[in-house]
Write a protein that holds these residues in place. Structure first.
Motif, mmCIF file in Angstrom:
data_model
loop_
_atom_site.group_PDB
_atom_site.id
_atom_site.type_symbol
_atom_site.label_atom_id
_atom_site.label_comp_id
_atom_site.label_asym_id
_atom_site.label_seq_id
_atom_site.Cartn_x
_atom_site.Cartn_y
_atom_site.Cartn_z
ATOM 1 N N PHE A 97 0.315 -1.096 -0.286
ATOM 2 C CA PHE A 97 0.056 -0.616 -0.027
ATOM 3 C C PHE A 97 0.860 1.128 0.167
ATOM 4 O O PHE A 97 0.709 2.207 -0.645
ATOM 5 C CB PHE A 97 -0.768 0.423 1.113
ATOM 6 C CG PHE A 97 -1.630 0.998 0.996
ATOM 7 C CD1 PHE A 97 -2.789 1.262 0.443
ATOM 8 C CD2 PHE A 97 -1.674 2.234 2.481
ATOM 9 C CE1 PHE A 97 -3.566 2.870 0.475
ATOM 10 C CE2 PHE A 97 -1.960 3.795 2.499
ATOM 11 C CZ PHE A 97 -3.176 3.646 1.431
ATOM 12 N N VAL A 98 2.308 1.735 0.769
ATOM 13 C CA VAL A 98 2.810 2.328 1.340
ATOM 14 C C VAL A 98 3.854 2.544 -0.545
ATOM 15 O O VAL A 98 3.185 3.877 -1.123
ATOM 16 C CB VAL A 98 3.783 2.272 1.697
ATOM 17 C CG1 VAL A 98 5.457 2.794 1.769
ATOM 18 C CG2 VAL A 98 3.325 2.601 3.695
ATOM 19 N N VAL A 99 3.706 2.034 -0.869
ATOM 20 C CA VAL A 99 4.056 1.674 -2.552
ATOM 21 C C VAL A 99 3.242 2.168 -3.654
ATOM 22 O O VAL A 99 4.003 3.326 -4.397
ATOM 23 C CB VAL A 99 4.996 0.558 -3.475
ATOM 24 C CG1 VAL A 99 5.594 0.841 -4.936
ATOM 25 C CG2 VAL A 99 5.878 0.329 -1.933
ATOM 26 N N LEU A 100 2.156 1.674 -3.353
ATOM 27 C CA LEU A 100 0.841 2.432 -3.874
ATOM 28 C C LEU A 100 0.699 3.800 -3.795
ATOM 29 O O LEU A 100 0.002 4.488 -4.729
ATOM 30 C CB LEU A 100 -0.198 1.505 -4.373
ATOM 31 C CG LEU A 100 -0.177 0.629 -4.762
ATOM 32 C CD1 LEU A 100 -1.436 -0.448 -3.980
ATOM 33 C CD2 LEU A 100 -0.315 0.336 -6.026
ATOM 34 N N ARG A 101 0.485 3.943 -3.000
ATOM 35 C CA ARG A 101 -0.366 5.477 -2.515
ATOM 36 C C ARG A 101 1.170 6.659 -2.712
ATOM 37 O O ARG A 101 1.590 7.623 -2.505
ATOM 38 C CB ARG A 101 -0.200 6.086 -0.622
ATOM 39 C CG ARG A 101 -0.628 6.474 -0.512
ATOM 40 C CD ARG A 101 -0.858 7.369 1.237
ATOM 41 N NE ARG A 101 1.206 6.781 1.707
ATOM 42 C CZ ARG A 101 0.835 6.058 2.790
ATOM 43 N NH1 ARG A 101 -0.375 5.341 3.587
ATOM 44 N NH2 ARG A 101 1.770 5.773 3.142
ATOM 45 N N GLU A 102 2.799 5.977 -2.282
ATOM 46 C CA GLU A 102 3.240 6.762 -2.960
ATOM 47 C C GLU A 102 2.800 6.852 -4.180
ATOM 48 O O GLU A 102 3.610 8.494 -5.014
ATOM 49 C CB GLU A 102 4.917 6.852 -2.078
ATOM 50 C CG GLU A 102 5.358 6.193 -0.979
ATOM 51 C CD GLU A 102 6.497 6.070 -0.498
ATOM 52 O OE1 GLU A 102 7.296 5.394 -1.336
ATOM 53 O OE2 GLU A 102 6.996 6.087 0.818
ATOM 54 N N LEU A 112 0.948 7.012 -6.441
ATOM 55 C CA LEU A 112 -0.158 7.659 -7.109
ATOM 56 C C LEU A 112 -1.012 8.670 -6.876
ATOM 57 O O LEU A 112 -1.344 10.064 -7.096
ATOM 58 C CB LEU A 112 -1.495 6.665 -6.702
ATOM 59 C CG LEU A 112 -1.258 5.074 -8.078
ATOM 60 C CD1 LEU A 112 -2.451 4.831 -6.694
ATOM 61 C CD2 LEU A 112 -2.076 5.705 -8.726
ATOM 62 N N GLY A 113 0.173 8.990 -4.954
ATOM 63 C CA GLY A 113 -0.303 9.907 -4.691
ATOM 64 C C GLY A 113 -1.683 10.421 -4.129
ATOM 65 O O GLY A 113 -2.077 11.392 -3.515
ATOM 66 N N ASP A 114 -2.863 9.627 -3.772
ATOM 67 C CA ASP A 114 -3.706 9.769 -3.493
ATOM 68 C C ASP A 114 -4.238 8.061 -2.854
ATOM 69 O O ASP A 114 -3.981 7.128 -3.248
ATOM 70 C CB ASP A 114 -4.649 9.437 -4.556
ATOM 71 C CG ASP A 114 -6.178 9.773 -4.711
ATOM 72 O OD1 ASP A 114 -6.340 8.829 -4.165
ATOM 73 O OD2 ASP A 114 -6.513 10.121 -5.836
ATOM 74 N N GLU A 115 -4.357 8.355 -1.662
ATOM 75 C CA GLU A 115 -4.342 7.188 -0.546
ATOM 76 C C GLU A 115 -6.140 6.696 -0.908
ATOM 77 O O GLU A 115 -6.079 5.293 -1.284
ATOM 78 C CB GLU A 115 -4.604 7.963 0.815
ATOM 79 C CG GLU A 115 -4.749 6.367 1.487
ATOM 80 C CD GLU A 115 -4.050 6.736 3.244
ATOM 81 O OE1 GLU A 115 -5.056 6.337 4.476
ATOM 82 O OE2 GLU A 115 -3.836 7.911 3.541
ATOM 83 N N PRO A 116 -6.903 6.751 -1.295
ATOM 84 C CA PRO A 116 -8.001 6.222 -1.564
ATOM 85 C C PRO A 116 -8.086 5.421 -2.850
ATOM 86 O O PRO A 116 -8.546 4.204 -2.683
ATOM 87 C CB PRO A 116 -9.156 7.217 -1.834
ATOM 88 C CG PRO A 116 -9.266 8.032 -1.142
ATOM 89 C CD PRO A 116 -7.228 8.594 -0.891
ATOM 90 N N LEU A 117 -6.873 5.912 -3.207
ATOM 91 C CA LEU A 117 -7.451 5.694 -5.052
ATOM 92 C C LEU A 117 -6.287 4.174 -5.074
ATOM 93 O O LEU A 117 -6.322 3.214 -5.710
ATOM 94 C CB LEU A 117 -6.609 6.340 -5.851
ATOM 95 C CG LEU A 117 -6.419 5.335 -7.765
ATOM 96 C CD1 LEU A 117 -7.232 5.077 -8.037
ATOM 97 C CD2 LEU A 117 -6.066 6.591 -8.622
ATOM 98 N N ALA A 118 -5.095 4.439 -3.900
ATOM 99 C CA ALA A 118 -3.979 3.170 -3.887
ATOM 100 C C ALA A 118 -5.079 2.696 -3.180
ATOM 101 O O ALA A 118 -4.737 0.655 -3.681
ATOM 102 C CB ALA A 118 -3.203 3.802 -2.414
ATOM 103 N N ARG A 119 -6.031 2.532 -1.934
ATOM 104 C CA ARG A 119 -6.720 1.616 -1.711
ATOM 105 C C ARG A 119 -7.605 0.301 -2.338
ATOM 106 O O ARG A 119 -7.636 -0.054 -2.652
ATOM 107 C CB ARG A 119 -7.288 1.875 -0.546
ATOM 108 C CG ARG A 119 -8.100 1.393 0.924
ATOM 109 C CD ARG A 119 -7.354 0.524 1.488
ATOM 110 N NE ARG A 119 -6.658 1.500 2.723
ATOM 111 C CZ ARG A 119 -5.212 0.589 3.288
ATOM 112 N NH1 ARG A 119 -4.112 -0.926 2.897
ATOM 113 N NH2 ARG A 119 -4.388 1.063 4.122
ATOM 114 N N THR A 120 -8.000 1.676 -2.934
ATOM 115 C CA THR A 120 -9.497 0.926 -3.940
ATOM 116 C C THR A 120 -8.633 -0.036 -5.503
ATOM 117 O O THR A 120 -8.210 -1.407 -5.352
ATOM 118 C CB THR A 120 -9.860 1.811 -5.313
ATOM 119 O OG1 THR A 120 -10.360 2.830 -4.110
ATOM 120 C CG2 THR A 120 -10.482 0.792 -6.283
ATOM 121 N N ILE A 121 -6.824 0.183 -6.023
ATOM 122 C CA ILE A 121 -6.547 -1.028 -6.582
ATOM 123 C C ILE A 121 -5.658 -1.899 -5.837
ATOM 124 O O ILE A 121 -5.971 -2.733 -5.929
ATOM 125 C CB ILE A 121 -4.709 0.166 -6.887
ATOM 126 C CG1 ILE A 121 -5.697 1.139 -7.866
ATOM 127 C CG2 ILE A 121 -3.808 -0.650 -7.509
ATOM 128 C CD1 ILE A 121 -4.466 2.061 -8.904
#
Length: 175
Positions: free
Chosen positions: A125-130, A132-141
């Motif tokens: 999740f940390v890699v995705l959030r970093e 994308l710069g978008d926490e909800p989108l990272a969590r959705t992915i």
């Protein structure tokens, strides 16, 4: 060149994971693990004195595999999102076997396994959030990846699921 021979310790852990995945925790006795690994019980006990120590060894190795995977995800040429989705299908790798084995142990209310799996999810999740710069989108992915993995490991996978996900994420500008 022939593949490098696995250490006795790794063969024992491989056997333990295989038994957890294919037959469950009750079947993963020390005797069964030794037989599956094709080592003597003494050889197994040299590395792991108990089933509890086998779980600890398996989870330590899983954490190492997870750290390598998060690093590969961060550096993936296709980007972290596509890497994450692409690897959210069971390829039959050692890492997949370890994840499924840890999930089996976690299902028995073993907090060590639950904590290890939670830490792995958080690293991804940390890699995705970093990225994308978008926490909800990272969590959705991440949740989409979880769904792909569930479908694949249960044999329910729709053969074009990954492509459908990629198509939607491209339309959203997330891939």
């Amino acid at each position: 060149m022939p593949p490098a021979e696995r250490s006795t310790r790794d063969r024992v852990l491989d056997a333990f994971e295989t038994l957890l995945v294919t037959q469950g925790s009750r079947a993963a006795t020390l005797d069964a693990v030794a037989a599956q690994a094709e080592v003597s019980k003494g050889g197994l006990l040299y590395h792991f004195h108990s089933k509890d120590e086998l779980v600890d060894g398996m989870l330590a190795r899983l954490r190492e595999q997870g750290a390598r995977d998060a690093a590969a995800m961060r550096e993936a040429p296709q980007g972290p999102v596509d890497y994450y989705l692409e690897t959210s299908v069971d390829s039959g790798s050692d890492f997949d076997r370890a994840l499924i084995a840890a999930a089996r142990v976690s299902q028995e209310n073993d907090t060590r396994a639950s904590d290890a799996l939670a830490d792995l999810r958080e690293a991804w999740f940390v890699v995705l959030r970093e990225h994308l710069g978008d926490e909800p989108l990272a969590r959705t992915i991440q949740l989409i990846g979880d769904g792909l993995y569930f479908d694949d490991t249960t044999g329910l996978a729709e053969k074009n699921a990954l492509q459908h996900v990629r198509d939607v994420l491209q339309r959203l500008g997330a891939l």
